[in-house]
Scaffold this motif. Structure first.
Motif, PDB file in Angstrom:
ATOM      1  N   VAL A 206       2.052 -13.148 -35.666  1.00  0.00           N
ATOM      2  CA  VAL A 206       3.414 -13.170 -35.121  1.00  0.00           C
ATOM      3  C   VAL A 206       4.462 -12.971 -36.202  1.00  0.00           C
ATOM      4  O   VAL A 206       5.624 -12.713 -35.914  1.00  0.00           O
ATOM      5  CB  VAL A 206       3.712 -14.485 -34.356  1.00  0.00           C
ATOM      6  N   GLY A 207       4.052 -13.120 -37.439  1.00  0.00           N
ATOM      7  CA  GLY A 207       5.035 -12.929 -38.495  1.00  0.00           C
ATOM      8  C   GLY A 207       4.557 -13.524 -39.800  1.00  0.00           C
ATOM      9  O   GLY A 207       3.522 -14.192 -39.854  1.00  0.00           O
ATOM     10  N   ASP A 208       5.323 -13.276 -40.823  1.00  0.00           N
ATOM     11  CA  ASP A 208       4.980 -13.738 -42.159  1.00  0.00           C
ATOM     12  C   ASP A 208       5.993 -14.795 -42.592  1.00  0.00           C
ATOM     13  O   ASP A 208       7.149 -14.472 -42.881  1.00  0.00           O
ATOM     14  CB  ASP A 208       5.026 -12.548 -43.120  1.00  0.00           C
TER      15      ASP A 208
ATOM     16  N   ILE B  19       8.699 -14.933 -26.977  1.00  0.00           N
ATOM     17  CA  ILE B  19       8.837 -16.010 -27.957  1.00  0.00           C
ATOM     18  C   ILE B  19       7.688 -15.966 -28.949  1.00  0.00           C
ATOM     19  O   ILE B  19       6.523 -16.110 -28.578  1.00  0.00           O
ATOM     20  CB  ILE B  19       8.924 -17.368 -27.240  1.00  0.00           C
ATOM     21  N   ALA B  20       8.042 -15.726 -30.203  1.00  0.00           N
ATOM     22  CA  ALA B  20       7.058 -15.769 -31.283  1.00  0.00           C
ATOM     23  C   ALA B  20       6.646 -17.220 -31.467  1.00  0.00           C
ATOM     24  O   ALA B  20       7.464 -18.051 -31.846  1.00  0.00           O
ATOM     25  CB  ALA B  20       7.677 -15.222 -32.569  1.00  0.00           C
ATOM     26  N   ALA B  21       5.396 -17.516 -31.188  1.00  0.00           N
ATOM     27  CA  ALA B  21       4.941 -18.910 -31.143  1.00  0.00           C
ATOM     28  C   ALA B  21       3.843 -19.129 -32.169  1.00  0.00           C
ATOM     29  O   ALA B  21       2.705 -18.717 -31.958  1.00  0.00           O
ATOM     30  CB  ALA B  21       4.423 -19.221 -29.746  1.00  0.00           C
ATOM     31  N   PRO B  22       4.174 -19.788 -33.276  1.00  0.00           N
ATOM     32  CA  PRO B  22       3.137 -20.080 -34.269  1.00  0.00           C
ATOM     33  C   PRO B  22       1.973 -20.879 -33.679  1.00  0.00           C
ATOM     34  O   PRO B  22       0.839 -20.723 -34.113  1.00  0.00           O
ATOM     35  CB  PRO B  22       3.897 -20.897 -35.317  1.00  0.00           C
ATOM     36  N   ALA B  23       2.261 -21.720 -32.669  1.00  0.00           N
ATOM     37  CA  ALA B  23       1.186 -22.468 -32.008  1.00  0.00           C
ATOM     38  C   ALA B  23       1.461 -22.483 -30.516  1.00  0.00           C
ATOM     39  O   ALA B  23       2.589 -22.709 -30.084  1.00  0.00           O
ATOM     40  CB  ALA B  23       1.127 -23.897 -32.545  1.00  0.00           C
ATOM     41  N   ALA B  24       0.413 -22.238 -29.732  1.00  0.00           N
ATOM     42  CA  ALA B  24       0.541 -22.286 -28.273  1.00  0.00           C
ATOM     43  C   ALA B  24      -0.783 -22.780 -27.708  1.00  0.00           C
ATOM     44  O   ALA B  24      -1.824 -22.665 -28.355  1.00  0.00           O
ATOM     45  CB  ALA B  24       0.872 -20.907 -27.715  1.00  0.00           C
ATOM     46  N   ASP B  25      -0.730 -23.364 -26.511  1.00  0.00           N
ATOM     47  CA  ASP B  25      -1.985 -23.587 -25.802  1.00  0.00           C
ATOM     48  C   ASP B  25      -2.079 -22.580 -24.659  1.00  0.00           C
ATOM     49  O   ASP B  25      -1.144 -21.821 -24.410  1.00  0.00           O
ATOM     50  CB  ASP B  25      -2.143 -25.049 -25.358  1.00  0.00           C
ATOM     51  N   GLU B  26      -3.190 -22.571 -23.982  1.00  0.00           N
ATOM     52  CA  GLU B  26      -3.440 -21.551 -22.948  1.00  0.00           C
ATOM     53  C   GLU B  26      -2.468 -21.656 -21.770  1.00  0.00           C
ATOM     54  O   GLU B  26      -2.323 -20.726 -20.992  1.00  0.00           O
ATOM     55  CB  GLU B  26      -4.866 -21.709 -22.407  1.00  0.00           C
ATOM     56  N   TYR B  27      -1.795 -22.817 -21.643  1.00  0.00           N
ATOM     57  CA  TYR B  27      -0.898 -23.003 -20.499  1.00  0.00           C
ATOM     58  C   TYR B  27       0.568 -22.854 -20.913  1.00  0.00           C
ATOM     59  O   TYR B  27       1.462 -23.172 -20.152  1.00  0.00           O
ATOM     60  CB  TYR B  27      -1.158 -24.375 -19.867  1.00  0.00           C
ATOM     61  N   GLY B  28       0.796 -22.395 -22.160  1.00  0.00           N
ATOM     62  CA  GLY B  28       2.146 -22.008 -22.541  1.00  0.00           C
ATOM     63  C   GLY B  28       2.979 -23.068 -23.231  1.00  0.00           C
ATOM     64  O   GLY B  28       4.160 -22.842 -23.486  1.00  0.00           O
ATOM     65  N   ASN B  29       2.415 -24.219 -23.557  1.00  0.00           N
ATOM     66  CA  ASN B  29       3.154 -25.131 -24.427  1.00  0.00           C
ATOM     67  C   ASN B  29       3.197 -24.521 -25.825  1.00  0.00           C
ATOM     68  O   ASN B  29       2.206 -23.963 -26.302  1.00  0.00           O
ATOM     69  CB  ASN B  29       2.473 -26.499 -24.475  1.00  0.00           C
ATOM     70  N   ILE B  30       4.340 -24.644 -26.474  1.00  0.00           N
ATOM     71  CA  ILE B  30       4.577 -23.946 -27.744  1.00  0.00           C
ATOM     72  C   ILE B  30       5.191 -24.892 -28.767  1.00  0.00           C
ATOM     73  O   ILE B  30       6.038 -25.710 -28.417  1.00  0.00           O
ATOM     74  CB  ILE B  30       5.607 -22.803 -27.509  1.00  0.00           C
ATOM     75  N   ASN B  31       4.796 -24.727 -30.021  1.00  0.00           N
ATOM     76  CA  ASN B  31       5.601 -25.300 -31.093  1.00  0.00           C
ATOM     77  C   ASN B  31       5.579 -24.373 -32.305  1.00  0.00           C
ATOM     78  O   ASN B  31       4.794 -23.421 -32.360  1.00  0.00           O
ATOM     79  CB  ASN B  31       5.187 -26.741 -31.447  1.00  0.00           C
TER      80      ASN B  31
ATOM     81  N   GLU C 230      14.337 -14.959 -16.770  1.00  0.00           N
ATOM     82  CA  GLU C 230      13.576 -14.812 -15.520  1.00  0.00           C
ATOM     83  C   GLU C 230      12.067 -14.861 -15.786  1.00  0.00           C
ATOM     84  O   GLU C 230      11.307 -15.364 -14.966  1.00  0.00           O
ATOM     85  CB  GLU C 230      13.942 -13.490 -14.823  1.00  0.00           C
ATOM     86  N   HIS C 231      11.657 -14.326 -16.926  1.00  0.00           N
ATOM     87  CA  HIS C 231      10.239 -14.344 -17.303  1.00  0.00           C
ATOM     88  C   HIS C 231      10.137 -14.741 -18.768  1.00  0.00           C
ATOM     89  O   HIS C 231      10.962 -14.311 -19.571  1.00  0.00           O
ATOM     90  CB  HIS C 231       9.593 -12.966 -17.128  1.00  0.00           C
ATOM     91  N   VAL C 232       9.131 -15.534 -19.087  1.00  0.00           N
ATOM     92  CA  VAL C 232       8.962 -15.978 -20.468  1.00  0.00           C
ATOM     93  C   VAL C 232       7.532 -15.677 -20.929  1.00  0.00           C
ATOM     94  O   VAL C 232       6.562 -16.044 -20.261  1.00  0.00           O
ATOM     95  CB  VAL C 232       9.258 -17.486 -20.615  1.00  0.00           C
ATOM     96  N   VAL C 233       7.446 -14.996 -22.071  1.00  0.00           N
ATOM     97  CA  VAL C 233       6.158 -14.616 -22.638  1.00  0.00           C
ATOM     98  C   VAL C 233       6.006 -15.301 -23.995  1.00  0.00           C
ATOM     99  O   VAL C 233       6.849 -15.120 -24.871  1.00  0.00           O
ATOM    100  CB  VAL C 233       6.060 -13.094 -22.837  1.00  0.00           C
ATOM    101  N   ALA C 234       4.955 -16.084 -24.152  1.00  0.00           N
ATOM    102  CA  ALA C 234       4.642 -16.651 -25.463  1.00  0.00           C
ATOM    103  C   ALA C 234       3.705 -15.698 -26.175  1.00  0.00           C
ATOM    104  O   ALA C 234       2.656 -15.335 -25.644  1.00  0.00           O
ATOM    105  CB  ALA C 234       3.982 -18.012 -25.301  1.00  0.00           C
ATOM    106  N   ILE C 235       4.102 -15.281 -27.369  1.00  0.00           N
ATOM    107  CA  ILE C 235       3.247 -14.418 -28.193  1.00  0.00           C
ATOM    108  C   ILE C 235       2.798 -15.252 -29.381  1.00  0.00           C
ATOM    109  O   ILE C 235       3.622 -15.759 -30.130  1.00  0.00           O
ATOM    110  CB  ILE C 235       4.013 -13.166 -28.667  1.00  0.00           C
ATOM    111  N   THR C 236       1.496 -15.419 -29.513  1.00  0.00           N
ATOM    112  CA  THR C 236       0.998 -16.350 -30.519  1.00  0.00           C
ATOM    113  C   THR C 236      -0.183 -15.755 -31.270  1.00  0.00           C
ATOM    114  O   THR C 236      -0.881 -14.869 -30.762  1.00  0.00           O
ATOM    115  CB  THR C 236       0.572 -17.685 -29.875  1.00  0.00           C
ATOM    116  N   ASP C 237      -0.396 -16.277 -32.485  1.00  0.00           N
ATOM    117  CA  ASP C 237      -1.623 -15.913 -33.191  1.00  0.00           C
ATOM    118  C   ASP C 237      -2.542 -17.122 -33.361  1.00  0.00           C
ATOM    119  O   ASP C 237      -3.588 -17.014 -34.000  1.00  0.00           O
ATOM    120  CB  ASP C 237      -1.315 -15.240 -34.540  1.00  0.00           C
ATOM    121  N   CYS C 238      -2.155 -18.257 -32.803  1.00  0.00           N
ATOM    122  CA  CYS C 238      -3.016 -19.447 -32.860  1.00  0.00           C
ATOM    123  C   CYS C 238      -2.979 -20.165 -31.517  1.00  0.00           C
ATOM    124  O   CYS C 238      -1.948 -20.751 -31.162  1.00  0.00           O
ATOM    125  CB  CYS C 238      -2.550 -20.419 -33.942  1.00  0.00           C
ATOM    126  N   ILE C 239      -4.072 -20.118 -30.804  1.00  0.00           N
ATOM    127  CA  ILE C 239      -4.154 -20.861 -29.539  1.00  0.00           C
ATOM    128  C   ILE C 239      -4.895 -22.167 -29.791  1.00  0.00           C
ATOM    129  O   ILE C 239      -6.019 -22.183 -30.280  1.00  0.00           O
ATOM    130  CB  ILE C 239      -4.837 -20.015 -28.457  1.00  0.00           C
TER     131      ILE C 239
END
Lengths: 513, 513
Positions: free
Chosen positions: A235-237, A168-180, A202-211
């Protein structure tokens, strides 16, 4: 065999499996339990931060033959798909199925991954650009599965599209995987298409550029469903989100069609308080919104909600009080991205909530009207938005078939001629959306009403709209340009077109190079 | 057999089934798929509004032997449970299991429904009042299953507590089943305990006294999971939410304990930016918050979040900037109810997100410290919050065992004597929370540290706190009041106490009338 709308489809498609033929828009009912991934656990204070994508691949571990999923909110600005597949290629992984909700020109490197056997299957709701072209020429041994936005959510929830790993391309995430998607340097707005992936992979990966500091708020995808958080450079433009068609058309023919479409809505008695509306981002669709807006303003009407992919034009209508709510599964421009982060009446919704036919009720079910496009429409009102006149894949349903099925009045707007070819044909090359869910075709030369809707036909006639038979509109076009030659395709099936309920409404056959 | 903390439990309990013995707080791992209810569908524009509860019962249909679930956000002001069970009784339905997240005195009519065979099983996380008393005296043939708040979410998600019909008291709903708890005439705030029910029940019924225009926003429980909407006169009385113990104690002994507890937190090095905190609504717990707050103010510390059931005191700390976020699974007073509807940093969270041990990460896992109460604690730090000194059930874990397991430093605050009985005993009557998850006991006569936490013991000693052995504190109390007589209970098991992971940590045996 032939399905109920007379499309020739095999009973079994190599690389896809047994075909359940389309049997009508509301005929095939669910008969399964929801997808049930393995239950997880994590110890208190255990970190989810992982140093690199390679590390994530090894920790999961990602193996040959797995299904990896992605969402498309960055559209042509997406950075995550290419990054993940490069990692897969580097690690020598083969035979992946890529379930990416829409495929854009930016995903061109997929072609190379297909050639190298890293990727051997695609599952998507829309594809344009180099990947679509390569697929149309038969680059994949297995047919692409083309779904609707609601159908993809359904397939995931019903266990028909099983996802091993959701990235999941995540513009915002925290260290515990909450995303918006509304904070961070590359905010993209709604993350709605990724909701089913996060819920059922089965598995979820948050990919973010802002933690951000824990706990992130608002939460679009919760920590309870995210296993790993990876920080990358970008994560993208977000500039790639805008597809270039989010402005109102200036073409006089387009404006005439849009004006007529708005009058159809008016004549159907829908311009009243509580009105709900969906339109795409294309020029004529948006222009319809413009004329609808004028009517609403003149008649002092307050609509309830506008739905779907959201543009700045809809944001303006919300801000002016013309709609009380926007329900946003995807931002189509940066105005929409900004608004969803600020305006509590601009709601983020998941793909399932938007359009899945198999749950306790999606929002397209509550629509009064939707304005849709078409590349072809046949005299039974079946619509093609998948293949162009050359037989090459250049789009896909997205939410087309979903909104058509849900809305009380579904309107297709189209120029009578597309390029030099009539848009109305005896048989569309590929059916995306069944005619039974299309109520009205609006062209610059007249309006055709589906014979299933005599009630509506009477209303439009009474309002003085130029109602014609669809066969007459077809004849009109052919007087101008002549009848088009039928396209000859090969036998090799390059894509199966799945209706939102999981049945096969059509197949796409290979074109010659 | 004996479980790992030496509690005598049967291998099989009639009416419950095979017992998996508690094996340590983080030892038993999940080995199942998520619960998978049957997939649903609904046609566009089909109404979910149903005229009466009786009609809903017939439409579903509710049958003998089913499990009906309820949430307890209205606490002692709940109107829905009694209303639904009256309907069941009227329709002659028998043998229901009631899975109600907490049971209060207002639920007294349950006793009659049990006597009449309408209800034959209970599943809850807390019970007090007439139902708890009747259960303790053996009114039910089957033992009550007592869970934790996180454990209930886990049991629902893991398919161990299968819900046929979830009835959700909805202060605000729209006609299509979107629900929240922050609008309407009877707003109760967070609906967090109902989230797992809505997600995994086979049928979901929203019971509301305020129907809002579609689409309702914010959405706490979505239309995609709600099958029926029933309008009733009143879902409950929000005044019943306040349990009367949400004010800071004025008792000097309580204040001394609270002051010491705050100093323990300070000595543990936790009063620093990013601090996270949970405390109950009881007088001494809240008083600890008061002293912690003074430290935070003096040291100019900004905490990250406060968690759990939320009181007006925590709302004030949020508003003053002492915490950046509140994470609210339940409002404990009307200030909390009001705040969650207005303040975007006051977040509603589900029971699973709050505390379930079996997902990709709940929030108790991120806690620095939690302040908890106890009715008894033994010299191995095992805590009882289920049974009183007379052996009668008068409470339950709620989030007690969850927060204890998650927090880095778990502190139990208690007077050395409760009534005239020492609070520290060799063996508690019932274990709710295992000693391995309790770090510190704070009493008015000294502080005892769990021997597993020598690091913490050294910190507290260095800070000059009155650190004693727990056996010495026990001896101190017994000098004042004498050693208590052991209570004799019968053999009949009236409740099984399930640890958050689904293992059995203890059982409650019947007391004599």
């Amino acid at each position: 065999m032939k399905n109920i709308i007379n499309r020739e489809i095999p009973e079994f498609v190599e690389g896809y499996g047994k075909v359940i033929p389309f049997a009508g828009a509301f005929t095939t009912l669910p008969d399964m339990q929801r997808q049930a991934p393995k239950v997880k656990t994590i110890k208190p204070h255990q970190s989810k931060l992982v140093a690199s994508l390679e590390r994530v691949f090894k920790d999961i571990p990602v193996q040959n033959g797995m299904t990896l999923s992605f969402h498309h909110h960055f559209r042509n600005g997406d950075g995550v798909v290419n990054m993940v597949l490069e990692t897969a290629a580097k690690l020598g992984i083969k035979d992946l199925k890529i379930a990416l909700s829409s495929i854009f020109p930016v995903h061109a490197p997929l072609v190379e991954h297909i050639k190298n056997g890293v990727v051997t299957a695609l599952d998507t709701n829309y594809m344009s650009g180099p990947v679509a072209q390569a697929v149309s020429l038969g680059i994949l041994a297995k047919p692409v599965v083309l779904r609707t936005h609601g159908g993809r959510a359904r397939a995931i929830e019903c266990g028909q599209l099983k996802i091993d790993v959701a990235f999941i391309a995540a513009p915002a995430a925290d260290e515990y995987g909450n995303i918006n998607g509304v904070q961070g340097t590359a905010a993209c707005g709604s993350l709605g298409y990724a909701f089913p992936d996060a819920q059922y992979a089965e598995h979820v990966v948050a990919i973010t550029d802002c933690i951000f500091e824990y706990p992130l708020a608002p939460v679009s995808i919760p920590q309870t469903r995210v296993d790993y958080v990876v920080k990358v450079d970008s994560v993208g433009d977000p500039k790639g989100i805008v597809s270039g068609t989010t402005r109102i058309t200036k073409d006089p023919v387009g404006l005439k069609i849009a004006d007529t479409a708005a009058r159809v809505i008016q004549a159907a008695g829908l311009i009243k308080d509580g009105f709900s509306f969906q339109t795409g981002a294309g020029g004529a669709s948006l222009a319809t919104a413009h004329f609808v807006r004028q009517m609403m303003e003149q008649q002092d009407v307050t609509g309830s909600f506008a739905l779907g992919g959201i543009t700045g034009y809809m944001v303006e209508m919300l801000e002016k009080g013309l709609f009380k709510k926007l329900m946003d599964v995807q931002g189509f421009d940066l105005e929409a991205v900004q608004s969803i982060g600020l305006n509590p009446n601009h709601l983020e919704i998941g793909a399932d909530y938007y359009a899945s036919p198999f749950n306790s009720g999606c929002t397209v079910n509550m629509l009064d009207t939707v304005i849709l496009g078409a590349t072809e429409i046949d005299t039974n009102f079946n619509v093609n938005v998948v293949t162009g006149s050359d037989g090459v894949i250049m789009g896909g349903s997205g939410g087309h078939a979903d909104a058509a099925a849900g809305a009380q009045v579904t309107i297709v707007v189209a120029n009578l001629l597309r390029g030099r070819l009539p848009i109305i044909v005896d048989q569309v090359l590929t059916v995306t959306t069944p005619g039974e869910t299309i109520d009205v075709l609006v062209t610059e030369r007249g309006v055709a009403v589906n014979p299933r809707r005599d009630d509506l036909k009477a209303q439009l006639k009474a309002a003085g709209l130029p109602v014609k038979e669809i066969s007459d509109l077809k004849a009109l076009a052919e007087q101008i340009s002549g009848a088009p030659e039928a396209l000859t395709t090969g036998n090799n099936i390059v894509a199966v077109v799945e209706y939102r309920d999981g049945t096969i409404i059509d197949v796409v056959r290979q074109v010659e190079a």
